[in-house]
Scaffold this active site. Structure first.
Site, PDB file in Angstrom:
ATOM      1  N   TYR A  22       0.599  -1.504   0.142  1.00 39.44           N
ATOM      2  CA  TYR A  22      -0.079  -0.144  -0.128  1.00 39.44           C
ATOM      3  C   TYR A  22       1.162   1.909   0.120  1.00 39.44           C
ATOM      4  CZ  TYR A  22      -3.667  -3.733   1.241  1.00 39.44           C
ATOM      5  OH  TYR A  22      -4.545  -4.515   1.031  1.00 39.44           O
ATOM      6  N   HIS A  97      -9.134   0.583  -6.116  1.00 39.99           N
ATOM      7  CA  HIS A  97      -8.041  -0.051  -5.040  1.00 39.99           C
ATOM      8  C   HIS A  97      -6.904   0.466  -5.335  1.00 39.99           C
ATOM      9  CE1 HIS A  97     -11.648  -2.544  -3.478  1.00 39.99           C
ATOM     10  NE2 HIS A  97     -11.883  -2.146  -5.218  1.00 39.99           N
TER      11      HIS A  97
HETATM   12  C1  DQA Z   1      -7.759  -2.870  -1.114  1.00 36.76           C
HETATM   13  C2  DQA Z   1      -7.979  -3.871  -1.748  1.00 36.76           C
HETATM   14  C3  DQA Z   1      -8.648  -4.609  -0.396  1.00 36.76           C
HETATM   15  O1  DQA Z   1      -8.340  -6.305  -0.874  1.00 36.76           O
HETATM   16  C4  DQA Z   1      -7.890  -4.913   0.539  1.00 36.76           C
HETATM   17  O2  DQA Z   1      -8.549  -5.572   2.034  1.00 36.76           O
HETATM   18  C5  DQA Z   1      -8.095  -3.264   1.090  1.00 36.76           C
HETATM   19  C6  DQA Z   1      -7.458  -2.583   0.601  1.00 36.76           C
HETATM   20  C7  DQA Z   1      -6.894  -1.619  -1.981  1.00 36.76           C
HETATM   21  O3  DQA Z   1      -6.984  -0.482  -1.672  1.00 36.76           O
HETATM   22  O4  DQA Z   1      -5.960  -1.948  -2.484  1.00 36.76           O
HETATM   23  O5  DQA Z   1      -8.210  -3.513   2.692  1.00 36.76           O
HETATM   24  O6  DQA Z   1      -9.478  -2.100  -1.211  1.00 36.76           O
END
Ligand code: DQA
Length: 139
Positions: A22, A97
């Site tokens: 992330y 995402h």
């Molecule tokens: C997410 C992807 C999801 O699978 C995960 O549970 C998240 C973040 C993303 O931003 O990549 O918490 O939404």
């Protein structure tokens, strides 16, 4: 124009949480830059770890926002309630995402939200939120 960004569970930990997936930037830091870049856009930001609160935030948005940018995080893959709320409100919702969920575990490959979203941005990091703001401006 008024836009509401809603981030779901664990996204309050951005910057500290799994930085390889992330990134190492907090959302608050990124948001400052985003607001600075789009001075004419009023960007409301909410983060919640609670499914019911996200449903409430979506319902409230339709009263006063032009569009919503939603990263429902793990609820994306589990929540019919959030999907129903996205379908119910009469404003565009852009699904974002940060990570490329299709390169990750199988359970992240399905989204209950996507069929109701006006657009989807996946795997481009925090830049995805900026692209979603651009999409809102093009409405
Ligand atoms: C997410 C992807 C999801 O699978 C995960 O549970 C998240 C973040 C993303 O931003 O990549 O918490 O939404």
């Amino acid at each position: 124009m008024k836009i509401k960004i809603i981030n779901g569970p664990n996204l309050n930990l951005l910057g500290k949480r799994e930085p390889k997936v992330y990134g190492s930037r907090s959302f608050e830091d990124f948001l400052r830059e985003l607001r600075d870049k789009y001075k004419t856009v009023e960007i409301d930001y909410y983060q919640s770890n609670s499914e019911s609160e996200i449903v409430e935030l979506l319902q409230q948005a339709s009263g006063y926002c032009s569009a919503v940018i939603l990263n429902a995080a793990s609820f994306t893959h589990t929540s019919i309630a959030i999907a129903d709320a996205v379908a119910a409100i009469n404003i565009p919702v852009f699904e974002v995402h940060i990570s490329n969920v299709y390169r990750r575990e199988w359970f992240r490959h399905h989204s209950y939200v996507s069929p109701h979203a006006s657009g989807i941005i996946i795997g481009l990091g925090l830049k995805g939120y900026q692209l979603a703001v651009e999409a809102c401006l093009d409405l």
